[in-house]
Scaffold this active site. Sequence first.
Site, PDB file in Angstrom:
ATOM      1  N   ILE A 523      11.230   0.035  79.373  1.00  0.00           N
ATOM      2  CA  ILE A 523       9.932   0.674  79.202  1.00  0.00           C
ATOM      3  C   ILE A 523      10.030   2.123  79.633  1.00  0.00           C
ATOM      4  CG2 ILE A 523       8.714  -1.508  79.569  1.00  0.00           C
ATOM      5  CD1 ILE A 523       7.936  -0.623  82.304  1.00  0.00           C
ATOM      6  N   ALA A 574      11.328   5.982  83.241  1.00  0.00           N
ATOM      7  CA  ALA A 574      11.726   4.846  82.409  1.00  0.00           C
ATOM      8  C   ALA A 574      12.549   3.906  83.273  1.00  0.00           C
ATOM      9  CB  ALA A 574      12.538   5.305  81.197  1.00  0.00           C
ATOM     10  N   LYS A 575      12.700   2.679  82.811  1.00  0.00           N
ATOM     11  CA  LYS A 575      13.539   1.714  83.523  1.00  0.00           C
ATOM     12  C   LYS A 575      13.863   0.565  82.590  1.00  0.00           C
ATOM     13  CE  LYS A 575      15.133   1.643  87.803  1.00  0.00           C
ATOM     14  NZ  LYS A 575      15.649   2.845  88.477  1.00  0.00           N
ATOM     15  N   GLY A 576      15.027   0.002  82.782  1.00  0.00           N
ATOM     16  CA  GLY A 576      15.408  -1.205  82.060  1.00  0.00           C
ATOM     17  C   GLY A 576      15.776  -2.292  83.045  1.00  0.00           C
ATOM     18  N   ASP A 628      22.053   1.507  87.735  1.00  0.00           N
ATOM     19  CA  ASP A 628      21.152   0.936  88.729  1.00  0.00           C
ATOM     20  C   ASP A 628      21.877  -0.273  89.303  1.00  0.00           C
ATOM     21  OD1 ASP A 628      18.771  -0.206  90.104  1.00  0.00           O
ATOM     22  OD2 ASP A 628      17.693   1.316  88.976  1.00  0.00           O
TER      23      ASP A 628
END
Length: 1027
Positions: A523, A574-576, A628
Amino acid sequence: MALLNGHDPDVSTEDSLQRIRNLPGYTTPIFKGKDEQRAKVKVDVATKGFIPRELVGNEVDWFYFQLGIDDTYFQNESPLVISNHIIALFGAKILAFTKHDFTKLVIDLEKIDENGNGATFIHTSLPGITSTEGPGATCESRIDSLYLDKSTPSGCYRLETYRSTGSISAAAKQLRCYFITKCNFPSPPPTTRADGRTDIRTVSDASFLERVSPYTLKVYQKIMWQAESRYGPVMEVYEVEGTRERRLVIGYRMGGTSRFFSALSHLYHFYQLYSARKYVEQFSNGITIISLYLNPMPNSTGAPIEDSIFQVMKEASLLYCLPDNPFFRDSVNSRHAVQEATYAYCGWVFAQHFCNRLGPAYHHLKNILDESNPSHAEVLDDIKRRFREETFTRDSIAQVIHTYSEIIRLLYVNFAMVHYPAAGQTSQLRPTLSYQRLHTTQPLSDSELHDKIRRAVSNKQDLQVLESFLIFNKHILKTNFYQQTKVALSFRLAPKFLPQVEYPTPLFGLFLVIGNEFRGFHIRFRDVARGGIRIVASRNEENYITNKRMLFDENYGLAATQSLKNKDIPEGGAKGTILPSLGAPPRCCFEKYIDAIIDLLIPSHSSGTNERHVDLYGKQELLFFGPDEGTADMMDWAALHARNRGAETWWKTFTTGKSAELLGGVPHDTYGMTSLSIRQYVLGIYKQFALRETDITKVQTGGPDGDLGSNEILLSSDKTVAVIDGSGVLADPVGINRKELVRLAKLRLPVSHFNKTQLSKHGYLVKIEEQDVKLPSGEVVLDGTDFRNGAHFRFKADLFVPCGGRPEAVNISNVAALVDTEGKPHFKYIVEGANMFFTQQARSLLEKRRVIMFKDSSANKGGVTSSSLEVLAGLALTTQEYLDLMVFKDGKPSDFYQNYVKDIQAKITENAAAEFHCIWQEQARLQGAKSRTQISDELSINLNELRTKLEHSDLFEDVPSRKGVMRRAIPTTLVKQVGLDTLLERLPEPYQRALFSSWVSSHFIYRCGINSSTIDFFHFARDLFQE
């Protein structure tokens, strides 16, 4: 397989199909000792006495000559085993006779080599029918799990299976025989051809080469080359001349799927096809090839094989992604085709995450209670957690899908009418069955379908589940669902369906990725956005269920924090997140996740895909991924894979955190990028209170083996009294020996490697694996892991710097443990290095106790600044310039690279110091009316709001101002190397607008303050064009 097209001399072409001669694909072995063996078997059967002597000859001859069993069986088995099989078959026939029902005739013979060299399975089988009971129901699944799923080049098996040509009963039952043998590859593996492609003969099992026909070897060679060049499966269909037989050949990389062989049988049975022969061949270069010889069932009522074979091929690609799909495995009852069942599975996952589980009662309660009140906040959190656990469970949603299978079918048609590629976009001459089905089922509009659902469903919760499928359909902008070459399902969603009360900051983009062994999200809050990809690991089943339920919420929270942190760089937050199933390899899940997202980022006709997808978004999207938890060593692969997939223009920027030497990345840990910003806040506190660092006591989570932990140790000179990391707890009230800490930090070793002789008499080290450890105080630690998990609550010091730990480690339910019985906090100052270590409610409580606290989104933004400038270099430099300037030569960085790193470090220090000063000044101006963490959030929000306004303003169109900002925003080293005008030609306009607006908004607010006026901005903007 004798090819009639391709490069063979006598070519007969047909666009949609490849034709081959009606010749065996393998040479059938002739067992010369068969007659002698048969005589020994007769003697052995007669000796055992179970079959009357006068029947022995007929039974043995019938077994040898009438059933049509391949000589492979007789050559592989001993007379003793064969005689046992004949007796077992005779006994089964007697049992069926006594029941007066030869449909009950069941044969189940197996021999598994105890040394792991292979196995033989023989069982009764009706052609074209998936068995639901007896040996046929589990045989192929067992073969998958025992011999195929865990294949590696050093340990794999080849499989031959065929159906006997003769029947064993009046019910037309035949014997299905499976022969599994361990592969024997050349050692060492020979080199490949001069053109770099693998010669199949050099990587083949010896027995395979003995049996395969030259033409089949040609087919397999072609499939192998295609499979080596792709990440997903390769599939080809061959028509056998003069017959209706079709041969489907599938090639893929070992480990790419599981239970695939057994799922394929279920698939072609669904279309009333049966297999005469099947082969699974494995090769030492890691390629698996499956070959199916398919024929239509006699008197079939299904579609002709000429049509259905293409549907089998198309749906095999979905089975490759989801072979364990429960909505297809149960198709005997549901009658869902694979496409419909796959859609049901994806909708199932969507519903688990996005059915509105809180409802109006929660929202009403939320409006009444005060979330800033810790006790109110705790009640709300508890209710929220219970609603999400109990309202819509995974099983209850699945039950709705099974119950309303006809509505699910209509919902699938609703989805497919939008996303099924138009006939002109496909490469096949005739429409596939799925296309034909869409035009024989009456499609309903969204409103008609919604009305039908409401009339058909009386239960409110069931209705909500089915409505979530309709929401899913309405918000899909593009998907790889119909692309043949894929390894997981990906959906680009418009995130407008998210309820604002739960997700107050609207998202810009949302990707949902679904694989057989994982699910994941990506997102972002802005078009130009960047953030890390996190593996969410699960310790056990209970933890996995919790992680699955909270995955999207955790992703949203991480991206929101990233958005606050990214306030002064071009990329928004953003991040997944990727959640592997228990036992699934995280690396495999990551690679499938990346490949599935790339499917939707590159033009659908480019490398790796052979069918287009419908794109309702209609714009190019650039995503920037970073490392990450669990993915730090995977960034190189992702960048190179993007390049291999055809992303020549953006592979350099696709990931940050790439290795410096090989791909020109800028590693945060090597250059202490994140720690540099944290350090500015620590130094800022020291300066404001005139503190001497060597007098300061400090507690730190995240040990010397990590990026933040090691650099915090190396950059500081305080008196550290406790370090807590994944290996245990190290503490010494007089200060941990700094020389020994520095040694561990330089070697990147956890505290478990600390030399305990360097501890004072009051110091101790408790490792997580230890039990019943007596501390110097006399306290006994019963369990090292439990002690470690709560250790951050037991120590007191001037400063606390969390550099590692799980999100929300300190929350409203446990924050009281950081305050002693006299109401005094354990720490005077807290600078958050780790993301989301504290909840906002916990921060509020501590700040009310006068703890001076700086939150993660302000303090640890150095890493994101570094990554942003790494992205900028990738966008600004051509591929050749990037390889020349950013990639090391002979293990050494270029002068450009070294100067660019210094520019990055200077930017980090400048931004962090400016934000610290701004927060401190604002808190002083308000005389403590607002906490520093509140000011930090307001600062981020104001920056982001101003930035959004600037992106859409005409200030960017003022060329002198634009150039003046760009000259300051882009590092000097890059401007000198490329030139400003060339940079402005190369950088995409959306990125330029983001860079311009982020620099202007951050520098304006840092200089003039959060409460600055439009007049202040006028004076600030007036000077932008200046050099």
